[in-house]
Design a protein around this motif. Sequence first.
Motif, PDB file in Angstrom:
ATOM      1  N   ALA A 114       7.765   8.244  -0.492  1.00 18.94           N
ATOM      2  CA  ALA A 114       8.478   7.235   0.309  1.00 18.94           C
ATOM      3  C   ALA A 114       9.545   6.624  -0.598  1.00 18.94           C
ATOM      4  O   ALA A 114       9.251   5.803  -1.452  1.00 18.94           O
ATOM      5  N   GLN A 115      10.778   7.055  -0.414  1.00 21.75           N
ATOM      6  CA  GLN A 115      11.870   6.637  -1.299  1.00 21.75           C
ATOM      7  C   GLN A 115      12.478   5.292  -0.898  1.00 21.75           C
ATOM      8  O   GLN A 115      13.026   4.596  -1.722  1.00 21.75           O
ATOM      9  N   ARG A 116      12.410   4.970   0.380  1.00 18.44           N
ATOM     10  CA  ARG A 116      12.876   3.663   0.868  1.00 18.44           C
ATOM     11  C   ARG A 116      11.915   3.236   1.966  1.00 18.44           C
ATOM     12  O   ARG A 116      11.550   4.030   2.838  1.00 18.44           O
ATOM     13  N   TYR A 117      11.539   1.979   1.926  1.00 19.41           N
ATOM     14  CA  TYR A 117      10.614   1.450   2.925  1.00 19.41           C
ATOM     15  C   TYR A 117      10.929  -0.031   3.070  1.00 19.41           C
ATOM     16  O   TYR A 117      10.420  -0.862   2.319  1.00 19.41           O
ATOM     17  N   VAL A 153       0.833  -1.211   0.000  1.00 16.51           N
ATOM     18  CA  VAL A 153       0.000   0.000   0.000  1.00 16.51           C
ATOM     19  C   VAL A 153       0.867   1.261   0.000  1.00 16.51           C
ATOM     20  O   VAL A 153       0.576   2.220  -0.717  1.00 16.51           O
ATOM     21  N   VAL A 154       1.956   1.259   0.767  1.00 17.40           N
ATOM     22  CA  VAL A 154       2.865   2.412   0.756  1.00 17.40           C
ATOM     23  C   VAL A 154       3.450   2.587  -0.643  1.00 17.40           C
ATOM     24  O   VAL A 154       3.483   3.691  -1.188  1.00 17.40           O
ATOM     25  N   ASN A 155       3.894   1.496  -1.239  1.00 18.57           N
ATOM     26  CA  ASN A 155       4.491   1.550  -2.579  1.00 18.57           C
ATOM     27  C   ASN A 155       3.510   2.103  -3.619  1.00 18.57           C
ATOM     28  O   ASN A 155       3.885   2.903  -4.475  1.00 18.57           O
ATOM     29  N   GLU A 156       2.265   1.714  -3.519  1.00 16.84           N
ATOM     30  CA  GLU A 156       1.251   2.127  -4.492  1.00 16.84           C
ATOM     31  C   GLU A 156       0.750   3.554  -4.279  1.00 16.84           C
ATOM     32  O   GLU A 156       0.319   4.202  -5.234  1.00 16.84           O
ATOM     33  N   ASN A 157       0.792   4.046  -3.046  1.00 15.11           N
ATOM     34  CA  ASN A 157       0.121   5.305  -2.725  1.00 15.11           C
ATOM     35  C   ASN A 157       1.007   6.441  -2.233  1.00 15.11           C
ATOM     36  O   ASN A 157       0.515   7.552  -2.060  1.00 15.11           O
TER      37      ASN A 157
END
Length: 127
Positions: A44-47, A36-40
């Motif tokens: 967020a450059q690194r997670y 969800v973080v990646n899509e939205n």
Amino acid sequence: MKEQQSSQQLQWIVEFTVEQSKLEEFREYAKEMIDVVNENEPGAQRYQWYLDDKDETKCIVSELYEDSDAGLAHLEGKATNTILVPKILSVAKITRFEVYGNPSKKLQEALATLNTKNYHFMAGYAR
């Protein structure tokens, strides 16, 4: 040598302690959160999530945000409100939360309730 760090970039290190009997649930929720973080959250450059080799009830999340707005977007976003708060925090607790960089006043206020330890940039570089 020139000192470098984006004046707006923020790094977070968040440690979770997971209930032993809830490790599989935690893993599933973490994968959901990452997706969800990646899509939205384009800011967020690194997670990245890491489990301790000897004690998988300890998890570190390494986060890099392009600026305070991206950090706020994460705190107020879909992943935090639909996965972190209702799911992850039902099986784990945050045991450490460190913020590196110079967060905006608004982000500092949002982070204040999370008992963060804050570090401002002094010197160094990244390649």
